[in-house]
Design a protein around this motif. Sequence first.
Motif, PDB file in Angstrom:
ATOM      1  N   MET A 229       0.838  -1.204   0.000  1.00  0.00           N
ATOM      2  CA  MET A 229       0.000   0.000   0.000  1.00  0.00           C
ATOM      3  C   MET A 229       0.871   1.252   0.000  1.00  0.00           C
ATOM      4  SD  MET A 229      -3.295  -1.030   2.438  1.00  0.00           S
ATOM      5  CE  MET A 229      -2.684  -0.074   3.737  1.00  0.00           C
ATOM      6  N   ARG A 230       1.942   1.226   0.788  1.00  0.00           N
ATOM      7  CA  ARG A 230       2.838   2.381   0.869  1.00  0.00           C
ATOM      8  C   ARG A 230       3.514   2.638  -0.479  1.00  0.00           C
ATOM      9  NH1 ARG A 230       4.411   5.142   5.209  1.00  0.00           N
ATOM     10  NH2 ARG A 230       3.866   3.571   6.738  1.00  0.00           N
ATOM     11  N   ALA A 231       3.777   1.577  -1.232  1.00  0.00           N
ATOM     12  CA  ALA A 231       4.421   1.722  -2.545  1.00  0.00           C
ATOM     13  C   ALA A 231       3.521   2.431  -3.554  1.00  0.00           C
ATOM     14  CB  ALA A 231       4.832   0.362  -3.078  1.00  0.00           C
ATOM     15  N   THR A 232       2.210   2.442  -3.325  1.00  0.00           N
ATOM     16  CA  THR A 232       1.280   3.087  -4.257  1.00  0.00           C
ATOM     17  C   THR A 232       1.109   4.575  -3.985  1.00  0.00           C
ATOM     18  OG1 THR A 232      -0.698   2.640  -2.921  1.00  0.00           O
ATOM     19  CG2 THR A 232      -0.027   0.947  -4.509  1.00  0.00           C
ATOM     20  N   VAL A 233       1.585   5.056  -2.837  1.00  0.00           N
ATOM     21  CA  VAL A 233       1.434   6.464  -2.480  1.00  0.00           C
ATOM     22  C   VAL A 233       2.468   7.277  -3.261  1.00  0.00           C
ATOM     23  CG1 VAL A 233       1.560   8.151  -0.603  1.00  0.00           C
ATOM     24  CG2 VAL A 233       0.606   5.876  -0.186  1.00  0.00           C
ATOM     25  N   PRO A 234       2.005   8.261  -4.025  1.00  0.00           N
ATOM     26  CA  PRO A 234       2.963   9.062  -4.799  1.00  0.00           C
ATOM     27  C   PRO A 234       3.807   9.946  -3.880  1.00  0.00           C
ATOM     28  CG  PRO A 234       0.732   9.900  -5.084  1.00  0.00           C
ATOM     29  CD  PRO A 234       0.625   8.653  -4.255  1.00  0.00           C
ATOM     30  N   SER A 235       5.029  10.190  -4.295  1.00  0.00           N
ATOM     31  CA  SER A 235       5.932  11.050  -3.534  1.00  0.00           C
ATOM     32  C   SER A 235       5.521  12.503  -3.754  1.00  0.00           C
ATOM     33  CB  SER A 235       7.366  10.831  -4.002  1.00  0.00           C
ATOM     34  OG  SER A 235       8.231  11.682  -3.299  1.00  0.00           O
ATOM     35  N   ASP A 236       5.281  13.218  -2.650  1.00  0.00           N
ATOM     36  CA  ASP A 236       4.835  14.606  -2.780  1.00  0.00           C
ATOM     37  C   ASP A 236       5.983  15.598  -2.676  1.00  0.00           C
ATOM     38  OD1 ASP A 236       5.448  14.396  -0.129  1.00  0.00           O
ATOM     39  OD2 ASP A 236       3.506  15.033   0.622  1.00  0.00           O
TER      40      ASP A 236
ATOM     41  N   PHE B  31       7.368  16.698  -0.015  1.00  0.00           N
ATOM     42  CA  PHE B  31       7.421  17.400   1.262  1.00  0.00           C
ATOM     43  C   PHE B  31       8.545  16.837   2.132  1.00  0.00           C
ATOM     44  CE2 PHE B  31       5.910  17.944   5.690  1.00  0.00           C
ATOM     45  CZ  PHE B  31       5.987  19.319   5.741  1.00  0.00           C
ATOM     46  N   ILE B  32       8.598  15.532   2.222  1.00  0.00           N
ATOM     47  CA  ILE B  32       9.690  14.855   2.917  1.00  0.00           C
ATOM     48  C   ILE B  32      10.391  13.991   1.886  1.00  0.00           C
ATOM     49  CG2 ILE B  32      10.321  13.230   4.725  1.00  0.00           C
ATOM     50  CD1 ILE B  32       7.778  14.055   6.214  1.00  0.00           C
ATOM     51  N   GLU B  33      11.665  14.228   1.720  1.00  0.00           N
ATOM     52  CA  GLU B  33      12.423  13.519   0.695  1.00  0.00           C
ATOM     53  C   GLU B  33      12.482  12.021   0.983  1.00  0.00           C
ATOM     54  OE1 GLU B  33      16.273  15.048  -0.274  1.00  0.00           O
ATOM     55  OE2 GLU B  33      15.623  17.093   0.106  1.00  0.00           O
ATOM     56  N   LYS B  34      12.393  11.249  -0.079  1.00  0.00           N
ATOM     57  CA  LYS B  34      12.583   9.801   0.045  1.00  0.00           C
ATOM     58  C   LYS B  34      14.055   9.558   0.314  1.00  0.00           C
ATOM     59  CE  LYS B  34       8.772   7.504  -1.440  1.00  0.00           C
ATOM     60  NZ  LYS B  34       8.196   6.339  -0.882  1.00  0.00           N
ATOM     61  N   SER B  35      14.337   8.705   1.278  1.00  0.00           N
ATOM     62  CA  SER B  35      15.716   8.372   1.593  1.00  0.00           C
ATOM     63  C   SER B  35      15.752   6.958   2.159  1.00  0.00           C
ATOM     64  CB  SER B  35      16.299   9.348   2.606  1.00  0.00           C
ATOM     65  OG  SER B  35      15.659   9.199   3.861  1.00  0.00           O
ATOM     66  N   PHE B  36      16.944   6.411   2.241  1.00  0.00           N
ATOM     67  CA  PHE B  36      17.112   5.081   2.801  1.00  0.00           C
ATOM     68  C   PHE B  36      16.644   5.055   4.255  1.00  0.00           C
ATOM     69  CE2 PHE B  36      19.755   1.888   5.003  1.00  0.00           C
ATOM     70  CZ  PHE B  36      19.309   0.767   4.335  1.00  0.00           C
ATOM     71  N   GLY B  37      16.970   6.098   5.007  1.00  0.00           N
ATOM     72  CA  GLY B  37      16.567   6.193   6.405  1.00  0.00           C
ATOM     73  C   GLY B  37      15.061   6.229   6.568  1.00  0.00           C
ATOM     74  N   ARG B  38      14.404   7.006   5.726  1.00  0.00           N
ATOM     75  CA  ARG B  38      12.942   7.098   5.792  1.00  0.00           C
ATOM     76  C   ARG B  38      12.301   5.760   5.457  1.00  0.00           C
ATOM     77  NH1 ARG B  38       8.984  10.714   1.926  1.00  0.00           N
ATOM     78  NH2 ARG B  38       7.105   9.613   2.512  1.00  0.00           N
ATOM     79  N   GLU B  39      12.799   5.105   4.395  1.00  0.00           N
ATOM     80  CA  GLU B  39      12.242   3.805   4.012  1.00  0.00           C
ATOM     81  C   GLU B  39      12.456   2.768   5.108  1.00  0.00           C
ATOM     82  OE1 GLU B  39      13.780   2.691   0.204  1.00  0.00           O
ATOM     83  OE2 GLU B  39      12.895   4.431  -0.793  1.00  0.00           O
ATOM     84  N   THR B  40      13.628   2.819   5.756  1.00  0.00           N
ATOM     85  CA  THR B  40      13.907   1.898   6.857  1.00  0.00           C
ATOM     86  C   THR B  40      12.952   2.143   8.013  1.00  0.00           C
ATOM     87  OG1 THR B  40      16.235   1.806   6.235  1.00  0.00           O
ATOM     88  CG2 THR B  40      15.682   1.081   8.456  1.00  0.00           C
ATOM     89  N   PHE B  41      12.780   3.409   8.382  1.00  0.00           N
ATOM     90  CA  PHE B  41      11.866   3.752   9.479  1.00  0.00           C
ATOM     91  C   PHE B  41      10.442   3.322   9.162  1.00  0.00           C
ATOM     92  CE2 PHE B  41       8.737   6.664  11.290  1.00  0.00           C
ATOM     93  CZ  PHE B  41       8.955   6.426  12.642  1.00  0.00           C
TER      94      PHE B  41
END
Length: 122
Positions: A61-68, A70-80
Motif C-alpha cells: 500500500m505504501r508503494a502506491t502512495v505518490p511522492s509529494d 514534502f519529505i524527501e525519500k531516503s534510505f533512512g525514511r524507508e527503513t523507518f
Amino acid sequence: MKIDGSLPISTNQGQYKKDEVQAENFQKTFEKAKENQDEKRLMQTCKELESVFVNMMFKNMRATVPSDGFIEKSFGRETFEGMLDEKIAETLAKGQGVGLAQQMYKQLSRNLKNQSPEDSKL
C-alpha cells in the motif's frame, strides 16, 4: 550539505530473504504444534503469519502512495517506515487482527483434531 541519494540501494533483496525465513519458521512451528497437538501454539503461529501478511499489505500500500516532495525519500525514511509498518502489523495481529488468524486457526485446528498421533508419523 546535501547528500546525493543516487546510489543504487536495493532493500528488496533483504526483505525477500526475511520473508523466506519467516515462512520457514511458520512451517516448522506449525509442524511442532501439529506433532504435539498444541492448539495454543497453533493460534500463536497463525497470528504471526497474519502479522507477516498485514506487513506485506502495508508495504504494498505504501508503494502506491505518490511522492509529494514534502519529505524527501531516503534510505533512512524507508527503513523507518518499514520498521513502523512491521510493528503496527505485529500489534494488530496480537489483538483481534483482521480475522485471518482466526480463520486459519479454525481450519488448521480442525485438521489437527481429525489427525491421530499415528498419522502424524507418516
